[in-house]
Design a protein around this motif. Structure first.
Motif, PDB file in Angstrom:
ATOM      1  N   GLN A  73      -7.100   1.811   0.750  1.00 30.09           N
ATOM      2  CA  GLN A  73      -6.633   2.261  -0.418  1.00 30.09           C
ATOM      3  C   GLN A  73      -6.821   1.308  -1.491  1.00 30.09           C
ATOM      4  O   GLN A  73      -6.774   0.019  -1.017  1.00 30.09           O
ATOM      5  CB  GLN A  73      -5.134   2.488  -0.493  1.00 30.09           C
ATOM      6  N   ASN A  76       0.238   3.923   1.267  1.00 36.17           N
ATOM      7  CA  ASN A  76       0.079   4.756   2.756  1.00 36.17           C
ATOM      8  C   ASN A  76       0.595   3.976   3.676  1.00 36.17           C
ATOM      9  O   ASN A  76       0.781   4.532   4.865  1.00 36.17           O
ATOM     10  CB  ASN A  76      -1.295   5.029   2.841  1.00 36.17           C
ATOM     11  N   CYS A  77       0.695   2.546   3.531  1.00 32.55           N
ATOM     12  CA  CYS A  77       0.830   1.730   4.541  1.00 32.55           C
ATOM     13  C   CYS A  77       1.861   0.805   4.304  1.00 32.55           C
ATOM     14  O   CYS A  77       2.313   0.424   2.972  1.00 32.55           O
ATOM     15  CB  CYS A  77      -0.239   1.046   4.982  1.00 32.55           C
ATOM     16  N   CYS A  82      -5.980  -2.356   0.381  1.00 31.39           N
ATOM     17  CA  CYS A  82      -5.322  -2.344   1.681  1.00 31.39           C
ATOM     18  C   CYS A  82      -6.290  -2.719   2.845  1.00 31.39           C
ATOM     19  O   CYS A  82      -7.116  -1.891   3.102  1.00 31.39           O
ATOM     20  CB  CYS A  82      -4.701  -0.967   1.894  1.00 31.39           C
ATOM     21  N   CYS A 123       0.828  -1.161   0.043  1.00 31.17           N
ATOM     22  CA  CYS A 123       0.092  -0.117  -0.159  1.00 31.17           C
ATOM     23  C   CYS A 123       0.772   1.190  -0.038  1.00 31.17           C
ATOM     24  O   CYS A 123       1.773   1.385   0.775  1.00 31.17           O
ATOM     25  CB  CYS A 123      -0.900  -0.060   1.174  1.00 31.17           C
ATOM     26  N   CYS A 173      -6.104   0.756   5.478  1.00 27.49           N
ATOM     27  CA  CYS A 173      -6.640   1.981   5.089  1.00 27.49           C
ATOM     28  C   CYS A 173      -7.754   1.861   4.181  1.00 27.49           C
ATOM     29  O   CYS A 173      -7.985   3.208   3.819  1.00 27.49           O
ATOM     30  CB  CYS A 173      -5.396   2.995   4.746  1.00 27.49           C
TER      31      CYS A 173
HETATM   32 ZN   LIG Z   1      -3.056   1.341   3.459  1.00 30.32          ZN
END
Ligand SMILES: [Zn+2]
Ligand SMILES: Nc1ncnc2c1ncn2[C@@H]1O[C@H](COP(=O)(O)OP(=O)(O)OP(=O)(O)O)[C@@H](O)[C@H]1O
Ligand SMILES: [Zn+2]
Length: 745
Positions: free
Chosen positions: A478, A455-456, A473, A453, A476
């Protein structure tokens, strides 16, 4: 008269109460919500106490504007509880007081639904003879006759019988013939499940014995019990009988369940057995319904409350009993501010209110069982299933051997055969797969790149085309399209690895063509009553196979299930958390316990890559005692809770440096604290400052400082000091402080 008011703002600077004057003629009591001037604003607050005198100068004290209700929204017991919780969690009282009220009540956005009513102010006979005399207005005469019929009294009902009655009603009221009032109406939420009849079982000897211990406590000073009964031993009947007995003594009861959406059976049992005195606190109630259920409880109209962890704060009148069903579930922990454990809150409430606490589980938490062994709870054991039904037979399948034999699918030969047999006999099966989606990760065959991901720091899960064919994900939310070529090396061979519930369902469809299946996971249970619909589909027998994540392991009772398959038992075992063994044991034992609850015996197949792991063996044998002894020893040896307290500071920031700087400052701050208090030093066993297993989450860099403290009086003071430290300002970073955190990720 003066009163101390806690302003409903959670902030250090307004944590202590403010004094206001109670204007002449206004009646207030502790626990009542009031509106007060605050700076240039008007704020809501809760009256903490009343005093005759006040030391402040008279001209500096402002008046209470008005009470928000006529009654104390928070009864005295809960006021005390909020104070104690705030002290223990080292947080502002405003924060714990919020727990005691339905969220809708704050900010005043809910309104009490009222209905206008009309009733006679004279006797029936007088009304009827007045109707005779009412020559000038046939409408008024009709109204009087209708009101003489006691079944009609709301203005709405009257309007359906007499057109435009308002003027006539007003005149009758002005003449003193009738009274016009408004009555509070309660929105009682509808029931989506069918109402079963009370089966009226004869209790088994095991159930009788347990009840014999509990019942005498219900009308007295209370008691504390841990009801440990194997899966299918009939624990529900035991606490139902206890609830009934508490009601007979004029007391009320609260039943906590891990997640209300997963307990439709229990909810409908309660509704059918206790009728209107039962209140169900459901996360999908509308705000108005929720508020109304709360008011029914507060008024004492509802005397049995069933709900998830926050229901422990219900303002039940004359509380006699709190039951915590499936007490081992981690959903009883609240990790948001303020942190609390509903089981501990239940225990405190029972102690204060002389009520009885019953914790029930087939797989009690290590903590609760250790306490029971110490004599803190009375241990009630039910080692046998009802009607002496056998516990299911469990087989462990080594998936490494399957692979060697060329089986690359998620279902072993044994599980395939069992599914076929089960289906041929017209029985039902449940399959546990503790991961949703289709493939668990996507990677490049050439360079090994794994799609993560953005963001993660977590690999993305592929969801099948029938949903959207996207990578998601699970942390989050995504989403992205799966790459066609590797973004690292440009390679063309992208592979999809691992399996989730979607893949298992696909395999079952291939194996049993035409057989209806249902899947229960986060993806299928959205929307209003997603859980209920799926469970009903399975309960009714329309669906033959239920495939799901751990949601399906929780206390469900489907008598036609004779086969349970655990597709990948190791999934939870490998998590980096000291509780992963406990959770795995609980999950496997619970899901295995769903088999053979009816007349036909059950069979369980556990697939694993680690068949030698003792945890799998204990679960297969439904051997709680051996698991407990083993795990307890391991915790003592490794100095884990309940022998120690784990403390975690988690720092988060978009900037990696800021997250690190905050963690470093916390570490240094703690070390300074220890220098100032030499007696604290030997209570601190470990302090580590590093990156958690998930280094980036939702776009934030993370860092954590972990500490282990020996359980002691000093530990309490240390935690208070550390809590202060966590509430300081950190540049560009957020800091979360947790004691025995629910997740170590
Ligand atoms: Zn994420
Ligand atoms: N005295 C009884 N006689 C006959 N059947 C009973 C009796 N008590 C309970 N049952 C039935 O036995 C089944 C199992 O009971 P229950 O769901 O209460 O078990 P449990 O102990 O809560 O199990 P678990 O921990 O697995 O949820 C249910 O179908 C219930 O209706
Ligand atoms: Zn590559």
């Amino acid at each position: 008269m003066f009163c101390q008011v806690i302003i409903d703002i959670v902030h250090e600077n307004v944590a202590s109460p403010f004094t206001y004057r109670i204007p002449e003629g206004m009646q207030l009591q502790p626990g009542q919500r009031v509106s007060v001037p605050f700076g240039r604003l008007q704020k809501e607050g809760i009256v903490l106490s009343l005093t005759e005198q006040c030391e402040l100068e008279a001209n500096r004290i402002r008046n209470v504007i008005e009470p928000l209700e006529e009654y104390a929204a928070i009864p005295p017991e809960l006021m005390n509880l909020a104070e104690e919780m705030a002290r223990e969690a080292h947080c502002p009282l405003a924060e714990t007081l919020r727990l005691m009220l339905p969220a809708q009540m704050r900010g005043g956005r809910v309104h009490v639904k009222t209905e206008r009513t009309a009733c006679l102010n004279v006797t029936r006979e007088e009304a009827l003879s007045a109707a005779e005399r009412e020559k000038r207005s046939p409408k008024r005469a009709a109204l009087l006759r209708f009101l003489a019929d006691e079944n009609i009294h709301t203005v709405k009902e009257i309007t359906s019988l007499v057109k435009d009655p308002n003027e006539a009603l007003k005149k009758l009221a002005a003449d003193g013939m009738i009274r016009l009032e408004s009555e509070e109406m309660l929105r009682t939420p509808g029931n989506v499940f069918e109402q079963p009849e009370d089966p009226g079982f004869t209790l088994t000897p095991g159930q009788e014995e347990a009840l014999e211990e509990i019942l005498p406590c219900l009308n007295g000073k209370g008691g504390r019990f841990l009801l440990h009964g194997v899966t299918g031993s009939g624990k529900t009947e035991v606490f139902m009988a206890a609830v009934r007995s508490a009601l007979n003594y004029g007391r009320s009861a609260i039943i906590l369940v891990p997640e209300i959406a997963l307990t439709p059976q229990m909810v409908s049992w309660f509704r059918s057995r206790f009728g209107p005195v039962a209140a169900v606190i459901h996360s999908r109630l509308s705000p108005g319904e929720r508020f109304d259920e709360w008011r029914r409880i507060r008024r004492g109209d509802a005397r049995v409350v069933i709900g998830a962890r926050s229901a422990v704060f219900s303002p039940a009148r004359d509380l006699g009993l709190i039951v915590v069903d499936e007490e081992h579930e981690s959903t009883y922990l609240n990790d948001h501010h303020p942190q609390y454990d509903a089981r501990e809150v239940a225990r405190k409430r029972c102690d204060r209110e002389n009520a009885t606490l019953v914790l029930a589980s087939a797989t009690p938490s290590i903590l609760s069982f250790a306490r029971a062994r110490r004599g803190d709870y009375m241990l009630l054991e039910m080692p046998r299933r009802v009607m002496n039904r056998p516990l299911p037979e469990v087989e462990i399948i080594d998936m490494r051997e399957e692979l060697e034999n060329g089986n690359r699918t998620v279902l072993s030969g044994a599980l395939r055969k069992a599914l076929k047999d089960c289906s041929a006999r017209g029985e039902q099966a449940m399959l546990l797969m503790n991961r949703r989606g289709y493939n668990s990760f996507v990677s490049c065959r050439t360079c090994g790149y794994v799609v993560k991901c953005p963001n993660c720091d977590i690999s993305m899960t592929y969801h099948m085309a029938s949903t959207d064919g996207l990578l998601r994900c699970h942390y989050c939310g995504q989403m992205m399209k799966p790459p066609a070529i590797c973004p690292e090396c440009g390679g063309k061979y992208i592979r999809y690895f691992g399996a989730g519930t979607q893949k298992v369902e696909e395999e079952v469809h291939k194996l049993l063509p035409g057989v209806t299946t249902v899947r229960m996971d986060y993806d299928t249970t959205g929307g209003k009553d997603g859980h209920g619909r799926i469970l009903e589909e399975f309960r009714s027998g329309r669906a033959r196979v239920l495939i799901g994540t751990q949601m399906i392991a929780k206390g469900l009772d489907f008598p036609k299930v004779t086969l349970v398959g655990v597709v990948a038992a190791d999934m939870t075992l490998n998590l980096p958390d000291y509780r992963s063994r406990e959770r795995t044991f609980q999950l496997l034992t619970q899901v295995a316990g769903r088999a053979g609850r009816g007349e036909r015996p059950g069979r369980v197949i556990i697939q694993t890559y680690k068949p030698e792991d003792p945890v799998i063996g204990y679960a297969a044998g439904q051997d709680y005692r051996s698991f407990f002894e083993d795990e307890f020893r391991r915790r003592r040896h490794g100095l884990y809770p309940p022998f120690t307290l784990l403390v975690r500071f988690l720092t988060e920031s978009v900037s990696e440096d800021a997250a690190l700087a905050a963690a470093n400052r916390i570490e240094q701050g703690t070390r300074k604290m220890l220098e100032a208090h030499p007696e604290w030093q030997k209570k601190l066993l470990l302090i580590s400052n590093d990156a958690p297993s998930v280094k980036v989450l939702r776009g934030k860099n993370r860092r954590h400082v972990l500490m282990k403290l020996l359980v002691s009086r000093e530990a309490d003071e240390m935690i208070a000091a550390m809590n202060e430290l966590s509430r300081e300002e950190y540049e560009n970073a957020e800091v979360w402080f947790e004691v025995n955190p629910t997740t170590m990720m």
